[in-house]
Design a protein around this motif. Structure first.
Motif, PDB file in Angstrom:
ATOM      1  N   CYS A 282      50.767  84.313  40.563  1.00  0.00           N
ATOM      2  CA  CYS A 282      49.797  84.689  41.032  1.00  0.00           C
ATOM      3  C   CYS A 282      49.167  83.766  39.948  1.00  0.00           C
ATOM      4  O   CYS A 282      49.079  84.366  38.136  1.00  0.00           O
ATOM      5  N   ASP A 283      48.640  82.014  39.424  1.00  0.00           N
ATOM      6  CA  ASP A 283      48.644  82.144  38.276  1.00  0.00           C
ATOM      7  C   ASP A 283      47.219  80.514  38.167  1.00  0.00           C
ATOM      8  O   ASP A 283      46.913  80.395  38.824  1.00  0.00           O
ATOM      9  N   TRP A 284      47.338  80.211  36.674  1.00  0.00           N
ATOM     10  CA  TRP A 284      45.836  79.546  36.851  1.00  0.00           C
ATOM     11  C   TRP A 284      46.564  77.873  36.996  1.00  0.00           C
ATOM     12  O   TRP A 284      47.492  77.124  36.182  1.00  0.00           O
ATOM     13  N   ARG A 285      45.542  77.558  37.325  1.00  0.00           N
ATOM     14  CA  ARG A 285      45.879  75.612  38.017  1.00  0.00           C
ATOM     15  C   ARG A 285      44.969  74.554  37.426  1.00  0.00           C
ATOM     16  O   ARG A 285      45.668  73.365  37.588  1.00  0.00           O
ATOM     17  N   TYR A 286      44.533  75.121  35.875  1.00  0.00           N
ATOM     18  CA  TYR A 286      44.946  74.303  34.999  1.00  0.00           C
ATOM     19  C   TYR A 286      45.071  74.482  33.700  1.00  0.00           C
ATOM     20  O   TYR A 286      44.691  76.267  33.853  1.00  0.00           O
ATOM     21  N   SER A 287      44.379  74.075  33.167  1.00  0.00           N
ATOM     22  CA  SER A 287      45.232  74.111  31.596  1.00  0.00           C
ATOM     23  C   SER A 287      44.038  74.076  30.426  1.00  0.00           C
ATOM     24  O   SER A 287      42.923  74.055  30.892  1.00  0.00           O
ATOM     25  N   LYS A 288      43.843  74.751  29.789  1.00  0.00           N
ATOM     26  CA  LYS A 288      43.307  74.863  28.451  1.00  0.00           C
ATOM     27  C   LYS A 288      43.723  74.305  27.528  1.00  0.00           C
ATOM     28  O   LYS A 288      44.160  72.941  26.874  1.00  0.00           O
ATOM     29  N   PRO A 289      42.492  73.059  27.514  1.00  0.00           N
ATOM     30  CA  PRO A 289      42.009  71.688  27.133  1.00  0.00           C
ATOM     31  C   PRO A 289      42.348  72.015  25.280  1.00  0.00           C
ATOM     32  O   PRO A 289      42.014  73.164  24.741  1.00  0.00           O
ATOM     33  N   GLY A 290      43.366  70.856  25.259  1.00  0.00           N
ATOM     34  CA  GLY A 290      44.027  70.909  24.177  1.00  0.00           C
ATOM     35  C   GLY A 290      44.114  72.176  23.214  1.00  0.00           C
ATOM     36  O   GLY A 290      44.646  72.035  22.320  1.00  0.00           O
TER      37      GLY A 290
ATOM     38  N   LEU B  36      60.095  91.496  46.729  1.00  0.00           N
ATOM     39  CA  LEU B  36      58.731  90.280  46.405  1.00  0.00           C
ATOM     40  C   LEU B  36      59.125  90.019  44.893  1.00  0.00           C
ATOM     41  O   LEU B  36      59.713  91.221  44.622  1.00  0.00           O
ATOM     42  N   VAL B  37      58.857  88.873  44.592  1.00  0.00           N
ATOM     43  CA  VAL B  37      59.564  89.140  43.362  1.00  0.00           C
ATOM     44  C   VAL B  37      58.286  88.388  42.509  1.00  0.00           C
ATOM     45  O   VAL B  37      57.237  86.967  43.801  1.00  0.00           O
ATOM     46  N   HIS B  38      57.675  88.980  41.653  1.00  0.00           N
ATOM     47  CA  HIS B  38      56.066  88.321  40.795  1.00  0.00           C
ATOM     48  C   HIS B  38      56.015  88.440  39.814  1.00  0.00           C
ATOM     49  O   HIS B  38      56.781  88.874  39.076  1.00  0.00           O
ATOM     50  N   GLU B  39      55.120  86.677  39.382  1.00  0.00           N
ATOM     51  CA  GLU B  39      54.319  86.915  38.396  1.00  0.00           C
ATOM     52  C   GLU B  39      52.487  86.782  37.968  1.00  0.00           C
ATOM     53  O   GLU B  39      52.507  85.915  39.395  1.00  0.00           O
ATOM     54  N   ALA B  40      52.321  86.765  36.977  1.00  0.00           N
ATOM     55  CA  ALA B  40      51.079  86.615  37.203  1.00  0.00           C
ATOM     56  C   ALA B  40      50.617  85.698  35.622  1.00  0.00           C
ATOM     57  O   ALA B  40      51.004  86.768  35.175  1.00  0.00           O
ATOM     58  N   THR B  41      50.135  84.977  35.848  1.00  0.00           N
ATOM     59  CA  THR B  41      49.597  84.363  33.964  1.00  0.00           C
ATOM     60  C   THR B  41      50.239  84.110  33.436  1.00  0.00           C
ATOM     61  O   THR B  41      50.315  84.247  32.112  1.00  0.00           O
ATOM     62  N   MET B  42      51.957  84.456  33.522  1.00  0.00           N
ATOM     63  CA  MET B  42      52.856  84.172  32.536  1.00  0.00           C
ATOM     64  C   MET B  42      53.724  83.015  32.479  1.00  0.00           C
ATOM     65  O   MET B  42      53.394  82.102  31.476  1.00  0.00           O
TER      66      MET B  42
END
Length: 245
Positions: free
Chosen positions: A168-176, A132-138
């Protein structure tokens, strides 16, 4: 391929952007911004993230006593401690992060886990080492796509054939923001060569987008998962499971 000196400089710039973002984030929000004990906005966001990871692991059914796990961008080791709670053997858990101070805290927190300070674009592990290789919010902070491809390539290189990559990550970016790049399924497909080198095993809903999730976690926690079920577009973070061919 770029010369190593140019590539190294680009990696360093990306690290500086991330460090600057973290420094500004906690300076603006306070040290207890993500504290489970002191900030009620965090609890249900964390529960949703943990539930997504558990569902992902249930879907692929690893052997927790034998599976070797690598967390890329492990931070202070909190997520690997979560693997301990799920029955994974500490001697089989590895974490790597580019921030030395976070690795130092991780080692203090759990000395039995293997933590290392290093570069995700040049992982110092042998090929086909981990189940298992995992990443979260990287990857959300990896805005340079060439470096992102190198990180993804390294993650796949150290994964055993038939092993799994958990994103395990965010599918939306932060505007700006120039420190964020959305981790969409399209981007995952390109980075991890879905269809040729990997295949998707499942996609599991995690926390709501932060403003909404933090509001419900603090003000209406009993409605948190109801809102997530009724309005799936408000889910900000997804856990995607890939199987290496």
């Amino acid at each position: 391929m770029k010369p190593a000196t140019v590539q190294g400089a680009s990696t360093k710039r990306t690290e500086v952007i991330r460090e600057d973002w973290y420094r500004a984030y906690y300076a603006a929000k306070g040290a207890e911004r993500n504290s489970l004990l002191h900030n009620p906005e965090v609890l249900f966001q964390n529960l949703a993230q943990e539930a997504a990871l558990v569902r992902a692991l249930q879907a692929i059914r690893p052997n927790p006593e034998a599976a070797r796990v690598l967390d890329v961008g492990c931070g202070d080791g909190t997520r690997l401690v979560g693997f301990l709670r799920l029955g994974f053997a500490p001697d089989n858990l590895y974490g790597i992060d580019f921030q030395e101070e976070r690795i130092a805290r991780a080692k203090e927190k759990c000395a039995s886990i293997h933590f290392a300070h290093g570069d995700a674009t040049r992982l110092e592990y042998a090929s086909e080492t981990f189940e298992l290789v995992h990443e979260a919010t990287m990857l959300i902070h990896s805005v340079d796509e060439e470096l992102s491809r190198k990180i993804a390539g390294e993650m796949m290189r150290v994964t055993k054939p038939g092993g799994h990559v958990l994103l395990c990550d965010w599918r939306y970016s932060k505007p700006g923001s120039n420190a964020h790049k959305a981790v969409t399924q399209k981007r995952i497909g390109e980075l991890f060569q879905v269809g040729s080198q990997t295949s998707r095993c499942g996609i599991f809903a995690g926390p709501l987008v932060p403003p909404v999730g933090r509001f419900f976690s603090r003000r209406l926690p009993s409605a948190y998962f109801l809102v997530r079920g009724l309005f799936p577009f408000l889910v900000g973070q997804m856990t995607t499971v890939l199987r290496k061919s």
